[in-house]
Scaffold this active site. Structure first.
Site, PDB file in Angstrom:
ATOM      1  N   LYS A  32       1.309  -1.482   0.207  1.00 24.64           N
ATOM      2  CA  LYS A  32       0.457   0.044  -0.075  1.00 24.64           C
ATOM      3  C   LYS A  32       1.276   0.944  -0.308  1.00 24.64           C
ATOM      4  O   LYS A  32       2.155   1.189   1.059  1.00 24.64           O
ATOM      5  CB  LYS A  32      -1.023  -0.322   1.542  1.00 24.64           C
ATOM      6  CG  LYS A  32      -2.403   1.029   1.233  1.00 24.64           C
ATOM      7  CD  LYS A  32      -3.276   1.079   2.176  1.00 24.64           C
ATOM      8  CE  LYS A  32      -3.728   1.741   2.294  1.00 24.64           C
ATOM      9  NZ  LYS A  32      -4.595   1.090   3.314  1.00 24.64           N
TER      10      LYS A  32
ATOM     11  N   SER B 256      -9.888   1.931   2.473  1.00 25.82           N
ATOM     12  CA  SER B 256      -8.829   2.209   1.380  1.00 25.82           C
ATOM     13  C   SER B 256      -8.031   0.892   1.084  1.00 25.82           C
ATOM     14  O   SER B 256      -7.384   1.969  -0.389  1.00 25.82           O
ATOM     15  CB  SER B 256      -8.289   3.353   2.524  1.00 25.82           C
ATOM     16  OG  SER B 256      -7.290   3.145   3.636  1.00 25.82           O
TER      17      SER B 256
ATOM     18  N   SER C 118     -10.125  -1.196   6.985  1.00 29.15           N
ATOM     19  CA  SER C 118      -9.516  -0.264   5.990  1.00 29.15           C
ATOM     20  C   SER C 118      -9.078  -1.721   4.836  1.00 29.15           C
ATOM     21  O   SER C 118      -8.527  -1.717   3.850  1.00 29.15           O
ATOM     22  CB  SER C 118      -8.462   0.690   5.451  1.00 29.15           C
ATOM     23  OG  SER C 118      -9.313   1.973   5.585  1.00 29.15           O
TER      24      SER C 118
END
Lengths: 478, 493
Positions: free
Chosen positions: B73, B148, B172
Site C-alpha cells: 500500500k 482504503s 480499510s
C-alpha cells in the site's frame, strides 16, 4: 498609587542526554546547522517517537528535588500548532499528567527564606531554531527533539529580586542534580515571565501579561522592570491592562505586543497515542530520591548553623556544587570551617576567577589545602608564608610539603635546636650579653633579631624569645 | 494454470523444487500488473526495475515468502521509491527509509512489484479518492472495490500478486477484502510495527494483509510481525509461527453474533434482495460452524452503543488525523505554497494539496478537539470507545470470537445512490468492524459466498493477542465455505 506586583515564571531547561528525548539523534550542541537530526526530528511521514528512559529519570530527579508529587505513569500529550519550527505540526509535551506537580523550592532572597511554589514541571521536546533575515528565514533542526523540562511556578513572587533569586536557585538545582549544563548563553535556559499589578493590599490579582522566550536572567530583570513600569503608568493614567502576550526586545529594552487574549492559540491538546503510559515504579522513584545530592539551600543553611559562616560566605561556597564539595572535603578532615571558608572564598575563588578556570581544573587539590592548613596549625609556617606557598604550589604544581622543604621555610620550633643557635649568638656577642639587663627590652630585641638572622628566619620567634631569656640570665649570672 | 495463481505454500514448493523461479514469478506478476493497470488501476507505481533488480539479489532462505511477489500500500514508507499516500500533497515524495514491515518483507525474500492506490491518506472506504484515479473491482468493473486499501485488494483479487500489505483503521483491509472475495486480516494492535506507516489515526491504525487463503495470511503475518524498538506500541514477540500451528481443530470453540445487528426487523424499509441474501448466507455460515463442532450463540448488546460506533470512529479518527497530517504544510513536505507570510504559504499548500473530502475530515477533527467542544465530543467519544471495548472484552470471557457478515451488500456500483449514513443498515451492518480497531482486536474477513457472481463474506474478531485462535477458526471455516483461493474472473480451484 502603589501596586502589588505578582510574578509567575515558566522556565524551560534543556536536559543533557546522549540522544534526544524521542529519537536516537545525538543531543549535543553544534554550530553546524542540521547535523544532529533524523527523520524522527524532521517529522517524516510514518515516524514514531521512542521515549528516552534516561531523560525520564532526569525529569523525575528535578521533580523530586522540587518536592513535587510524581505520577504513577508518565503520559504525554500533543500540543498542536502550525509553525515552521515544529516539523510534525505538534509538539509532544505533558499537559494532563506532568512528571511533577504541587512542589516548592525554598530560596534565600537577601537574608530571608522564601518558599516558591511550583505548579508543575513537565517534559517536552524542544523546537527548531529559526534565523530570520530580511527576505527569508533559515531553519536549524538541531534543537528539534532536544529534551526540555518546563517548570511552572505559581504566581507567588512579588518582586524582581524574588524572581531572580528563584531563577538562580533553580539553575543551581539543575547543576547540582547534573541534569543540564544550564547555560543561558547557549539557550539552555529560557523563560516566559508572567506579571500582573494590583492596587496595594488588593486580594485579587491584576490582569496577567505574559512575556515570552526571554533568554537570560539579566533580560528577565530588564523585561520585568520595563513591563512593571509600563503597567504602572497605564494604571496611574486610569487605563486598563489587557490580557496579552508580549515579547521583550533586547535592543530597545521594551516589551511589544505579540497577541491578545482573543488571538490566543487553542492548542487542541490530546493524549499522545503513540506513547503508551510508562510506569514510574516505586523502585525508580526511590532510586532517584536516594541519589539526590544535598542541594544549595540546605548547604547554605547548614554552613550558617553548623559552621558559623556568614550568609554571604555560605552562599558563595554553595553557589557551585564542586566548590562546596571541595570545601566540605577539607572541613571533614577536621579543619576549622571558618578558616577553610576564608581560604576558599578569598584565595581559591580569587585565583579561579583570575585564571577563568573551574575548580576541577584547579591543581591545588583538597589534599594540598589540607597539607597547607596543617603547616599553619602546627605553627611551622606563618599565615603570611602560607599565602606565598599557596601561589607557589599552584604555579609550580607542587605540594606544600615540597615547597616548604625546598625553600627551607619550615620554622624551627625545637627548643634544643634553637638553643644551639642562641648560644652561638651569645658567644659571638659576649660583650653585649654580659651587660644584659632584663629591664631594657631593646637589648632582647637585638638578640632576637640576631637569632632570627642566624636561623635565616626559620626560628620560631616565641621559642627563640623564651630560650634567649633563659640563656641570657645564665650569662649574666656567670 | 499459472504458478502465480497458486497459494503461497504451493508457489513456495514449486520454487524449492525448481519448477518455477522467483524471476519467472516476478516477471509474470509485473506483466499482469501492467496489463490490468488501465482496467483496475491498482497501482500508483509499478516498480518493475527495482523488482527485477531485487529478484537477482535475494538469497534462498527458509522463508515461505522467498521469491514470492507482493504489493505494498502506498502509505508505507519505501526507501527510494515514491510513496504518495494517494494524495497530491505527497505526489513527489520519495522517502529515505523503509517502514519496518517493508524491511521485514525484504528480509523474507519477497519481492514488491509496486505501490498500490488507496483512498487519499487512507481516509475513505471506496477506493475512489486517490490522486491517480479510482480503483475498480476485478469481479465487475462497474463496481468499486472498497477502501482504503483498494489497490492492494484489487491486486490480490485479480491475481497480480498472491498477497499484499494494507492498513486498517476502521475496516480499510477487511471491507475491500469482502468486496474482492479474498481474505483480509489485521492482527492485534502492536503485533505488526506501525513504524513507517503514514498515520491516519494512530490509536486505531493497524498494518495487515490480503491473501487468497487463511494459511497464506499466516505465512505473511509470520514474516512481518514482531516487536519493534521503533514502535513503543508494538507488542512483545509471541514467538510462535501461526502457519505451523493452524490445524483447523475448532471443536468446542464458542462464537457469538450480535442479536441487534442480525435482527432483520431492525432494518424496516431498508431490506432488499441483497440484504436477504446476506442474511441467508450468514445462516448457512452459522450452520457450517456448528458442523465443525463450534457453538454459535446470540448475544444482545445495547443498540445505542452499536449505533454510536460510526460517530465514535469518525470523532476519534478525524481528530487524530488532523494532528497526524499537520506535517504536510509545504514547508517540510509537499509542494511549496504561495503567500506573503508563512501562514499564507502553509494555507495555500494545504488548500491545493488535499481534496475536499480530506479537508472536511480535518475541519471535523479540528472542531471536536477545540477547547469548547473537546469534553463533549472528543473525550466522550473516547469514553464510548471504552464502553464498547469493555462490553466485548466481557463477552470474550465466555467466547473465543464473534462472527458477523462483512457487509450488508455486494460491492456497490460507482454511481449508486448516496448511502444514508443515519440508517440502521449503515450504522449497524456497515460499521461494526471498527470494534476491532477500538479494542485492537485481531479481526479477519473471509469470503463466504456470492450474490450475482459478486463476493460477500464474513468477519471473525477475537480478543486482543488471540490472533492464532482467530486465524484457526477462519482456517477451519474457509475449508468448508468453498471460496478459498478464488481469483476474479477465474474458475474456483
Amino acid at each position: 498609587m502603589e501596586y502589588d506586583v505578582t510574578i509567575g515564571l515558566e522556565v524551560h531547561c534543556e536536559l543533557k542526554s546522549t540522544s534526544k528525548v524521542f529519537s536516537p539523534s545525538p543531543n549535543t550542541y553544534s554550530e553546524n546547522p542540521n547535523t544532529n537530526i533524523s527523520v524522527i526530528d524532521l517529522g517524516f511521514p510514518g515516524i514514531l517517537p521512542v521515549v528516552n528512559k534516561g531523560v525520564i529519570k532526569k525529569a523525575l530527579t528535578v521533580a523530586t528535588a522540587l518536592n513535587c508529587e510524581t505520577p504513577e505513569y508518565m503520559i504525554f500529550d500533543r500540543k498542536n500548532y502550525y509553525y515552521p519550527d515544529l516539523p510534525k505540526g505538534y509538539q509532544i509535551t505533558q499537559l494532563h499528567h506532568p512528571v511533577g506537580i504541587n512542589g516548592y523550592l525554598d530560596v534565600y532572597v537577601e537574608d530571608k527564606v522564601k518558599r516558591i511554589y511550583i505548579h508543575d514541571t513537565h517534559l517536552e521536546e524542544d523546537t527548531a531554531s529559526l534565523d530570520h533575515y530580511d527576505k527569508y528565514s533559515l531553519i536549524d533542526y538541531n534543537r528539534c527533539g532536544v529534551p526540555l523540562l518546563e517548570t511552572v511556578t505559581e504566581p507567588c513572587m512579588h518582586s524582581i529580586d524574588e524572581a531572580l533569586a528563584f531563577l538562580e536557585s533553580l539553575k543551581r538545582l539543575f547543576l547540582y542534580t547534573d541534569v543540564s549544563d544550564a547555560k543561558t548563553e547557549l539557550g539552555q535556559i529560557r523563560c516566559d515571565v508572567n506579571v500582573s499589578l494590583a492596587p496595594k493590599g488588593s486580594k485579587e490579582l491584576g490582569v496577567k501579561v505574559e512575556m515570552k522566550n526571554i533568554n537570560s536572567f539579566y533580560n528577565v530583570k530588564m523585561a520585568l522592570e520595563s513591563e512593571i513600569k509600563r503597567q504602572t503608568e497605564l494604571l496611574n493614567n486610569g487605563m486598563e491592562i489587557e490580557m496579552e502576550t508580549r515579547r521583550y526586545d533586547e535592543a530597545t529594552m521594551q516589551t511589544y505586543r505579540m497577541r491578545s487574549k482573543e488571538e490566543a492559540i487553542d492548542y487542541k491538546y490530546f493524549i499522545e497515542p503513540n506513547i503508551p503510559p510508562i510506569k514510574l515504579s516505586y523502585e525508580l522513584k526511590n532510586e532517584v530520591k536516594e541519589a539526590l545530592p544535598e542541594l544549595a539551600f540546605s548547604k547554605i543553611t547548614r554552613y550558617i548553623n553548623e559552621y558559623g559562616l556568614s550568609l554571604v560566605d555560605a552562599k558563595t561556597i554553595a553557589k557551585d556544587k564542586n566548590i562546596a564539595t571541595y570545601y566540605e572535603n577539607i572541613v571533614n578532615k577536621g579543619k576549622d570551617p571558618k578558616m577553610v571558608s576564608n581560604w576558599v572564598t578569598t584565595r581559591v575563588l580569587g585565583y579561579l576567577s583570575k585564571d577563568e578556570i573551574t575548580i576541577s581544573e584547579f591543581n591545588f587539590t583538597e589534599d594540598k589545602m589540607i597539607e597547607l592548613l596543617d603547616f599553619i596549625e602546627s605553627g611551622k609556617i606563618s599565615t603570611k608564608q602560607a599565602k606565598d606557598i599557596f601561589y607557589k604550589c599552584i604555579e609550580e604544581n607542587k605540594t606544600p610539603k615540597k615547597v616548604v622543604k625546598e625553600s627551607g621555610m619550615e620554622q624551627i620550633t625545637d627548643e634544643e635546636e634553637i638553643r644551639k643557635i642562641v648560644l652561638e649568638v651569645l658567644d659571638e656577642n659576649s660583650d653585649v650579653a654580659k651587660d644584659y639587663n632584663p629591664e631594657k627590652g631593646r637589648m632582647l630585641d637585638f638578640f632576637i633579631g640576631q637569632t632570627m638572622k642566624k636561623s635565616r628566619g626559620k626560628a620560631n620567634p616565641g621559642v627563640a624569645t623564651k630560650v634567649l631569656k633563659e640563656e641570657l640570665l645564665k650569662y649574666t649570672n656567670q | 494454470m499459472s504458478y502465480l495463481d497458486l497459494s503461497i505454500e504451493e508457489m513456495h514448493e514449486a520454487i524449492i523444487n525448481g519448477k518455477v523461479t522467483p524471476e519467472e514469478l516476478v516477471k509474470e506478476s509485473l506483466q499482469r500488473a501492467k496489463e490490468y493497470q488501465e482496467e483496475y488501476n491498482s497501482f500508483v507505481t509499478i516498480t518493475e526495475k527495482e523488482a527485477l533488480d531485487e529478484v537477482t539479489k535475494i538469497d534462498n532462505n527458509d522463508s515461505y515468502l522467498y521469491g514470492i511477489p507482493c504489493a505494498i500500500k502506498d502509505n508505507l514508507s519505501t526507501k527510494g521509491i515514491l510513496t504518495t499516500a494517494s494524495s497530491n500533497i505527497l505526489k513527489d515524495y520519495v522517502p529515505c527509509f523503509d517502514a519496518t514491515v517493508v524491511s521485514k518483507l525484504k528480509e523474507s525474500g519477497s519481492i514488491s512489484i509496486g505501490k498500490t492506490v488507496l483512498d487519499e491518506l487512507a481516509m475513505g472506504g471506496t477506493g475512489t479518492t486517490g490522486h491517480t484515479g479510482i480503483v475498480r473491482n476485478p469481479w465487475n468493473k462497474e463496481r468499486l472495490i472498497g477502501g482504503s486499501s483498494a489497490g492492494s485488494c484489487a491486486a490480490v483479487a485479480s491475481g497480480i500478486v498472491p498477497f499484499a500489505i494494507g492498513s486498517d483503521t476502521g475496516d480499510s483491509i477487511r471491507k475491500p477484502a469482502i468486496y474482492g472475495g479474498i481474505v483480509g486480516f489485521k492482527p492485534t494492535y502492536g503485533r505488526i510495527s506501525r513504524y513507517g506507516l503514514f498515520p491516519f489515526a494512530c490509536s486505531l491504525d493497524h498494518v495487515g494483509c490480503f491473501a487468497r487463503s487463511v494459511k497464506d495470511i499466516a505465512y505473511v503475518v509470520d514474516a512481518i510481525k514482531g516487536h519493534d524498538e521503533k514502535d513503543m506500541t508494538s507488542l512483545e514477540n509471541d514467538n510462535v509461527k501461526y502457519s505451523d500451528l493452524l490445524d483447523g481443530d475448532v471443536k468446542g470453540k464458542k462464537m457469538f453474533y450480535i442479536k441487534e445487528i442480525m435482527d432483520i426487523n431492525n432494518y424496516e424499509g431498508e431490506v432488499d434482495k441483497e440484504l436477504e441474501e446476506v442474511f441467508k448466507n450468514f445462516e448457512s455460515v452459522k450452520e457450517k460452524c456448528r458442523e465443525l463442532g463450534m457453538e454459535v450463540c446470540e448475544e444482545s448488546i445495547d443498540i445505542r452503543l452499536l449505533k454510536a460506533i460510526f460517530s465514535t470512529y469518525m470523532t476519534i479518527s478525524c481528530a487524530e488525523a488532523t494532528s497526524n497530517n499537520s506535517n504536510l504544510t509545504g514547508i517540510q513536505f509537499g509542494p511549496r505554497g504561495e503567500g506573503k507570510n508563512i501562514e499564507e504559504i502553509m494555507f495555500d499548500a494545504r488548500t491545493k494539496g488535499f481534496s475536499e473530502l480530506i479537508k472536511r475530515r480535518f475541519v471535523l477533527g479540528s472542531y471536536v478537539l477545540q477547547k469548547e467542544n473537546q469534553e463533549k465530543l472528543f473525550l466522550n467519544a473516547g469514553r464510548i470507545r471504552r464502553l464498547i471495548v469493555d462490553k466485548f472484552n466481557e463477552l470474550f470471557e465466555k467466547y473465543d470470537a464473534f462472527i458477523l457478515p462483512g457487509s450488508s451488500s455486494i460491492a456497490p456500483k460507482f454511481q449508486s445512490e448516496n448511502i444514508d449514513k443515519l440508517s440502521n443498515r449503515y450504522l449497524l451492518l456497515e460499521n461494526h468492524m471498527a470494534i476491532g480497531n477500538f479494542g485492537g482486536m485481531p479481526s479477519i474477513t473471509i469470503p463466504s459466498g456470492k450474490i450475482d457472481n459478486m463476493p460477500i463474506g464474513i468477519c471473525i474478531t477475537g480478543k486482543a493477542k488471540d490472533d492464532l485462535n482467530v486465524l484457526n477458526i477462519a482456517y477451519a471455516l474457509e475449508n468448508v465455505l468453498g471460496c478459498k483461493g478464488q481469483i476474479a474472473g477465474k474458475e474456483n480451484k
